[in-house]
Motif scaffolding. Structure first.
Motif, mmCIF file in Angstrom:
data_model
loop_
_atom_site.group_PDB
_atom_site.id
_atom_site.type_symbol
_atom_site.label_atom_id
_atom_site.label_comp_id
_atom_site.label_asym_id
_atom_site.label_seq_id
_atom_site.Cartn_x
_atom_site.Cartn_y
_atom_site.Cartn_z
ATOM 1 N N ASN A 200 3.798 6.032 4.295
ATOM 2 C CA ASN A 200 3.806 6.592 5.736
ATOM 3 C C ASN A 200 2.504 6.167 6.530
ATOM 4 O O ASN A 200 1.503 6.502 5.728
ATOM 5 C CB ASN A 200 4.084 8.128 5.608
ATOM 6 N N CYS A 201 2.651 5.788 7.640
ATOM 7 C CA CYS A 201 1.406 5.569 8.388
ATOM 8 C C CYS A 201 1.019 6.715 9.160
ATOM 9 O O CYS A 201 -0.378 6.786 9.486
ATOM 10 C CB CYS A 201 1.655 4.387 9.530
ATOM 11 N N ASP A 202 1.851 7.705 9.263
ATOM 12 C CA ASP A 202 1.344 9.070 9.795
ATOM 13 C C ASP A 202 1.964 10.020 8.910
ATOM 14 O O ASP A 202 2.645 9.769 7.937
ATOM 15 C CB ASP A 202 1.371 8.863 11.308
ATOM 16 N N HIS A 228 13.889 -3.276 9.146
ATOM 17 C CA HIS A 228 12.961 -2.571 8.021
ATOM 18 C C HIS A 228 13.610 -2.519 6.897
ATOM 19 O O HIS A 228 14.771 -2.320 6.653
ATOM 20 C CB HIS A 228 12.298 -1.181 8.528
ATOM 21 N N GLY A 261 10.170 7.925 7.997
ATOM 22 C CA GLY A 261 8.762 7.787 8.279
ATOM 23 C C GLY A 261 8.610 8.424 9.600
ATOM 24 O O GLY A 261 9.240 9.053 10.242
ATOM 25 N N CYS A 263 6.396 5.123 10.535
ATOM 26 C CA CYS A 263 6.291 3.539 10.188
ATOM 27 C C CYS A 263 7.402 3.271 8.933
ATOM 28 O O CYS A 263 6.915 2.157 8.219
ATOM 29 C CB CYS A 263 4.955 3.268 9.805
#
Length: 294
Positions: A200-202, A228, A261, A263
């Motif tokens: 996870n980017c956030d 993705h 996510g 991301c």
């Protein structure tokens, strides 16, 4: 819960020591005065008339009841006592239940739970634009295999909400509860024995598949199909379903939404021309099924 006619009075009683049953008194004519309904799967489910000959007729509340009554039952469509239409697949000690889109209407998570005894995996059947069907087995990532899947109907409980509630009723499979997910957390799922993961980017806590019945054929409020691995690789290693094995009828394919996510990716099958819908299969493993002796 078993659905009874509105004019049938329900009370509790016992058929014998190993089976707890519900009995319905004041059954309207032309039925006899009492009908007993097993609520525990004791030697299958039966209607038992207490006046006249002791006639037993199977009461099917789930695909497992069909199997218990007749282990030679063929895979196919069945109408349950609740009037819900389901497709029962009997194969190698596993009973997989698929729901028609009409069966999702008014379905509760409690009622849905009567159709499976494992939360370790589910099947997802895809109907492709060339009319073929494939089935994928979805489970938790290997590192989270101790966590049960969240299999629900018309609610998302501890997971993030679906994006297109205007398409409900819906079935839902949650992977990671939103409280667990944070930035850099490893998110994803396992498909056909292979992990499909990302960081996870956030703090976006999405981790779910949603299956919308969409009875009014509304357009999704959120559209799109992002590229993705969590949207494109869940069919990797999928098994082709041949006609002899029983293809699912068209009414069993829902608008499928994947959302992961932070991301990860988002996608809904309405925006993916290659696939015409998804169907969720929940599983009853016979070796886990305990039936009281009668």
């Amino acid at each position: 819960m078993i659905n009874y006619p509105h004019d049938v009075h329900q009370t509790s009683c016992h058929l014998h020591s190993s089976c707890t049953v519900l009995c319905a008194d004041e059954v309207p004519e032309p039925l006899s005065h009492r009908i007993w309904l097993s609520a525990t799967g004791c030697c299958g489910l039966f209607r038992v008339w207490s006046t006249g000959p002791d006639v037993r007729i199977p009461v099917t509340t789930a695909c497992r009841d069909i199997y218990l009554h007749n282990p030679s039952s063929q895979s196919g469509e069945y109408t349950l006592f609740s009037n819900r239409r389901v497709y029962c697949r009997f194969s190698n000690g596993v009973i997989t239940t698929y729901f028609s889109k009409s069966a999702a209407d008014g379905l509760t998570t409690e009622e849905l739970s009567h159709h499976y005894n494992t939360k370790s995996e589910v099947d997802v059947v895809a109907k492709w634009s060339n009319e073929t069907q494939t089935v994928s087995k979805l489970a938790q990532l290997s590192r989270y295999s101790f966590l049960p899947l969240g299999i629900t109907a018309n609610e998302h409980t501890v997971y993030t909400a679906p994006m297109n509630l205007n398409l409900q009723p819906y079935l839902f499979v949650g992977f990671l509860p939103q409280v667990l997910i944070s930035k850099s957390f490893i998110n994803g799922y396992q498909a056909n024995g292979m992990d499909k993961s990302f960081h996870n980017c956030d703090e976006g806590p999405n981790s779910q598949f949603t299956f919308y019945a969409n009875p009014s054929n509304y357009q999704p409020q959120k559209r799109g199909w992002e590229t993705h691995q969590v949207t494109s690789e869940w069919t990797s290693g999928a098994r082709m379903i041949h006609s002899a094995q029983g293809l699912l009828p068209d009414d069993y394919f829902f608008d499928g939404e994947l959302h992961f996510g932070g991301c990860g990716a988002y996608g809904i099958t309405e925006s993916w021309s290659k696939v015409h819908g998804l169907s969720l299969g929940v599983k009853y493993v016979l070796e886990h099924l305990v039936v009281p002796s009668c």
